[in-house]
Design a protein around this motif. Structure first.
Motif, short mmCIF file in Angstrom:
data_model
loop_
_atom_site.label_atom_id
_atom_site.label_comp_id
_atom_site.label_asym_id
_atom_site.label_seq_id
_atom_site.Cartn_x
_atom_site.Cartn_y
_atom_site.Cartn_z
N ARG A 1 -5.79 13.67 0.40
CA ARG A 1 -4.86 12.39 0.67
C ARG A 1 -5.37 11.50 -0.72
NH1 ARG A 1 -2.52 9.65 5.11
NH2 ARG A 1 -2.50 7.31 4.89
N TRP A 2 -4.34 11.05 -1.18
CA TRP A 2 -4.65 9.73 -2.20
C TRP A 2 -4.25 8.55 -1.83
CZ3 TRP A 2 -0.83 7.07 -4.94
CH2 TRP A 2 -1.45 6.34 -6.25
N ASN A 3 -4.89 7.55 -1.74
CA ASN A 3 -4.41 6.09 -1.38
C ASN A 3 -4.76 5.07 -2.49
OD1 ASN A 3 -4.61 6.27 2.10
ND2 ASN A 3 -6.46 7.46 1.24
N VAL A 4 -3.62 4.35 -2.25
CA VAL A 4 -3.65 3.04 -3.38
C VAL A 4 -3.16 1.75 -2.47
CG1 VAL A 4 -0.93 3.58 -4.21
CG2 VAL A 4 -2.49 2.02 -5.53
N ARG A 5 -3.77 0.73 -2.88
CA ARG A 5 -3.19 -0.56 -2.09
C ARG A 5 -3.63 -1.68 -3.11
NH1 ARG A 5 -7.48 -3.75 -0.40
NH2 ARG A 5 -9.55 -3.01 -0.73
N ARG A 6 -2.91 -3.07 -2.60
CA ARG A 6 -3.20 -4.27 -3.19
C ARG A 6 -4.26 -5.02 -2.63
NH1 ARG A 6 0.25 -5.25 -7.34
NH2 ARG A 6 2.03 -3.97 -7.65
N ALA A 7 -4.69 -6.21 -3.01
CA ALA A 7 -5.65 -6.82 -2.56
C ALA A 7 -5.09 -7.53 -1.48
CB ALA A 7 -6.30 -7.90 -3.62
N ARG A 8 -6.10 -7.63 -0.20
CA ARG A 8 -5.63 -8.13 1.02
C ARG A 8 -4.42 -7.79 1.73
NH1 ARG A 8 -6.64 -11.94 -2.77
NH2 ARG A 8 -4.38 -12.55 -3.01
N THR A 9 -4.15 -6.33 1.01
CA THR A 9 -2.94 -5.66 1.69
C THR A 9 -1.81 -6.64 1.70
OG1 THR A 9 -4.54 -4.85 3.12
CG2 THR A 9 -2.33 -4.03 3.67
N LYS A 10 -1.69 -7.22 0.68
CA LYS A 10 -0.36 -8.11 0.42
C LYS A 10 0.30 -7.69 -0.86
CE LYS A 10 -2.16 -12.18 2.76
NZ LYS A 10 -2.33 -13.67 2.71
N ALA A 11 1.75 -7.79 -0.95
CA ALA A 11 2.46 -7.31 -2.05
C ALA A 11 2.14 -8.07 -3.42
CB ALA A 11 3.89 -7.44 -1.64
N ALA A 12 1.50 -9.38 -3.10
CA ALA A 12 1.26 -10.23 -4.15
C ALA A 12 -0.04 -10.10 -4.57
CB ALA A 12 1.45 -11.72 -3.93
N GLY A 13 -0.90 -9.26 -4.08
CA GLY A 13 -2.26 -8.89 -4.51
C GLY A 13 -2.37 -8.03 -5.70
N ALA A 14 -3.44 -8.03 -6.45
CA ALA A 14 -3.82 -7.35 -7.57
C ALA A 14 -3.90 -5.69 -7.00
CB ALA A 14 -4.98 -7.84 -8.14
N LEU A 15 -3.45 -4.66 -7.80
CA LEU A 15 -4.01 -3.37 -7.54
C LEU A 15 -5.51 -3.28 -7.26
CD1 LEU A 15 -1.23 -1.50 -9.59
CD2 LEU A 15 -1.39 -1.67 -7.15
N GLN A 16 -5.88 -2.36 -6.62
CA GLN A 16 -7.16 -1.82 -6.32
C GLN A 16 -7.49 -0.45 -6.72
OE1 GLN A 16 -9.50 -4.22 -4.84
NE2 GLN A 16 -7.77 -5.50 -5.38
N PRO A 17 -8.70 -0.06 -6.95
CA PRO A 17 -8.87 1.46 -7.33
C PRO A 17 -8.64 2.21 -6.17
CG PRO A 17 -10.66 -0.19 -7.58
CD PRO A 17 -9.90 -1.06 -6.89
N THR A 18 -8.08 3.25 -6.58
CA THR A 18 -7.54 4.54 -5.75
C THR A 18 -8.77 5.12 -5.09
OG1 THR A 18 -7.56 5.92 -7.58
CG2 THR A 18 -5.51 4.88 -7.08
N GLU B 1 0.95 -1.13 0.12
CA GLU B 1 0.13 0.15 0.07
C GLU B 1 0.92 1.31 -0.13
OE1 GLU B 1 -2.31 0.30 3.53
OE2 GLU B 1 -0.59 0.01 4.87
N GLY B 2 0.15 2.11 -0.28
CA GLY B 2 0.85 3.59 -0.35
C GLY B 2 -0.06 4.66 -0.64
N TYR B 3 0.44 5.83 -0.22
CA TYR B 3 -0.34 7.29 -0.12
C TYR B 3 0.53 8.37 -0.40
CZ TYR B 3 1.30 8.32 4.51
OH TYR B 3 2.02 8.63 5.56
N ALA B 4 -0.27 9.40 -0.76
CA ALA B 4 0.24 10.84 -1.09
C ALA B 4 -0.51 11.68 -0.43
CB ALA B 4 0.42 10.83 -2.58
N GLU B 5 0.04 12.86 0.30
CA GLU B 5 -0.74 13.47 1.18
C GLU B 5 -0.25 14.98 1.04
OE1 GLU B 5 -2.45 12.37 5.44
OE2 GLU B 5 -0.44 13.51 5.64
N VAL B 6 -1.07 15.96 1.04
CA VAL B 6 -0.70 17.42 0.82
C VAL B 6 -1.51 18.25 1.82
CG1 VAL B 6 -0.57 19.33 -0.58
CG2 VAL B 6 0.00 16.93 -1.50
N ASP B 7 -0.90 18.99 2.61
CA ASP B 7 -1.43 20.20 3.59
C ASP B 7 -1.42 21.42 2.68
OD1 ASP B 7 -1.77 18.16 5.14
OD2 ASP B 7 -0.54 18.77 6.78
N PHE B 8 -2.50 22.14 2.41
CA PHE B 8 -2.48 23.52 1.74
C PHE B 8 -3.51 24.37 2.29
CE2 PHE B 8 -5.54 20.81 -0.21
CZ PHE B 8 -6.75 21.89 -0.51
N VAL B 9 -3.36 25.73 1.99
CA VAL B 9 -4.22 26.67 2.20
C VAL B 9 -5.08 27.06 1.06
CG1 VAL B 9 -4.48 29.03 3.13
CG2 VAL B 9 -2.59 27.64 4.30
N GLY B 10 -6.28 26.84 1.17
CA GLY B 10 -7.14 27.25 -0.10
C GLY B 10 -7.32 28.74 -0.37
#
Length: 472
Positions: free
Chosen positions: A108-125, A90-99
């Motif tokens: 925050r943007w998140n991405v992960r693989r199935a069952r949170t395992k490195a061998a799992g397929a990529l899941q929707p962000t 899994e991984g993520y990107a995060e930004v704090d900003f003033v609008g």
């Protein structure tokens, strides 16, 4: 907008979590700084994390082509999920900003693989937006979050990559390009190409309008002016046409007035017919109500006699009650008369029985003979009497029935009074016995009070017989 912090985890060449805080020293006091390092150190990855957290896209992937191999299948090289570090679950990107509203936010943007395992397929962000510092969520779905971020930044992804973030490859192209190419590139980077398009469209519109003007001028040149006679004739025709038009307008006004009059007359005639129908219906209702009206008049006429009618009803009720009372009194009087007749008959019977009893008592006393001791029927207080001499003491004119001597009426009267009536004086008539009671009292018998109508005749006979037996 103003960027406060960039952070992430497992993106491209940056393993684990990382963060760059622009509000901390020495970056907070630096107006200008450079991100430097060898190839693969992660310089572009910081910019990728900035774009991913805000727009779910990054400029350097827009020009990528082909497929990228992944677990189970290949994905497009332009897919931002390819930035997840290999071997990471899994991984993520995060930004704090003033609008642009002056409020701090965290995207925050998140991405992960199935069952949170490195061998799992990529899941929707997924994406999220929170208001700082209370971390209040804004938006629900990914589309809503992206719209909220763009609204608070005030720039789309294309505008952001041209005005805020200039991609590395485009910057190198800009430096090496010729003057005309550099102008085109500046238009592309700054988004000013639209003004060139507006200018071209304005030029084309001006050209078309000039052509239309030339056509109008040509038509005007083809039309020659009329001579004096033709002009005068045309003007006369115009005047006549205007006069005819005025007459037509006047006639039209007259006809319209007549039309309105006829329409008004038709409405009034319809109203008259409707009124006649209404009058007919009212007359029928009036005729149908005649019996009720007559009955109402009768009722109103007798209203003054209502108190008299009430009085008659009341007197009739009182008369009925009085008649019932009279009949009850008559029935009681008949009962009393019958009781009186029965008492009279009983008294007669008792008198006869008393007479018979007195006759028997006299015979018994006579059998005793003169000079014998006998109980006086008058019950003198002297007790058992001597033959004539003791009675003579009373000085009375009454002779004793038993011995035939004179007895004191006063003395014997008191004795018989006490015996018979229960009080001093001359013996009275016992109540309820009539003549029989008087006869028994004369014998000196104690006769009890007998209730009227209660069988006095039979009791009198019994008492008389008993008294005769006791005395003689």
């Amino acid at each position: 907008m103003k960027i406060l912090r960039i952070g992430g985890k497992n993106l491209a060449s940056l393993a684990d979590e990382f963060s760059v805080d622009f509000e901390s020293q020495p970056l907070a006091s630096s107006g200008l700084f450079a991100i430097s390092g060898p190839t693969g150190a992660g310089k572009s990855t910081l910019l990728d994390a900035l774009c991913l957290a805000l727009y779910d896209a990054t400029p350097r992937l827009l020009t990528a082509t082909g497929k990228t191999p992944d677990t189970g299948d290949h994905i497009s090289s332009q897919d931002p999920r390819t930035l997840l570090r290999r071997g990471a679950a899994e991984g993520y990107a995060e930004v704090d900003f003033v609008g642009n509203d002056g409020t701090p936010y965290r995207a925050r943007w998140n991405v992960r693989r199935a069952r949170t395992k490195a061998a799992g397929a990529l899941q929707p962000t997924s994406m999220s937006l929170h208001k700082l510092p209370e971390l209040h969520p804004i938006g629900g779905t990914k589309t809503e979050v992206k719209a909220e971020i763009e609204r608070r930044i005030g720039l789309s992804f294309g505008q952001f990559t041209r005005a805020v973030l200039l991609a590395q490859n485009e910057f190198a192209t800009f430096l090496k390009a010729a003057d005309d190419e550099r102008g085109t590139l500046l238009e592309t980077l700054t988004g000013s190409a639209i003004y060139s398009e507006i200018s071209m469209r304005a030029h084309e519109r001006a050209k078309l309008e000039a052509q239309a003007l030339q056509r109008l001028l040509g038509r005007l040149a083809d039309q020659r002016p009329l001579d004096t006679d033709a002009r005068a004739e045309t003007e006369a025709q115009s005047v006549a046409a205007e006069a005819a038009l005025a007459a037509v307008d006047q006639r039209k006004a007259v006809l319209e007035a007549e039309l309105r009059w006829h329409q008004q007359a038709a409405r009034l005639a319809a109203g008259v017919e409707q009124a006649r129908a209404s009058v007919g219906g009212c007359a029928a209702d009036l005729e149908a109500a005649a019996p009720r009206r007559a009955r109402l008049e009768e009722l109103e006429a007798v209203q003054e006699a209502r108190p008299l009618d009430d009085a008659v009803t009341r007197i009739a009720a009182e008369r009925s009650a009085t008649q019932s009372a009279i009949e009850h009194g008559l029935r009681e009087a008949d009962g009393a008369r019958a009781a009186q007749e029965q008492a009279t008959a009983s008294s007669t019977t008792a008198g006869e029985a008393l007479a018979a009893a007195e006759g028997g008592a006299a015979g018994g006393c006579a059998a005793a003979g003169p000079g014998q001791s006998a109980r006086c029927p008058y019950r003198c207080h002297a007790g058992r009497l001597a033959p004539a001499r003791r009675h003579a003491r009373h000085g009375g004119a009454v002779r004793c029935r038993c011995a035939g001597v004179a007895a004191s009426e006063a003395g014997c009267g008191r004795a018989t009074g006490k015996r018979a009536g229960g009080r001093s004086g001359v013996a009275g008539r016992p109540p309820g016995l009539g003549g029989a009671g008087a006869g028994l009292a004369a014998l000196g018998c104690a006769v009890p009070a007998i209730r009227p109508g209660g069988g006095a005749g039979g009791q009198a006979v019994a008492v008389a017989a008993q008294c005769a037996a006791d005395q003689c």
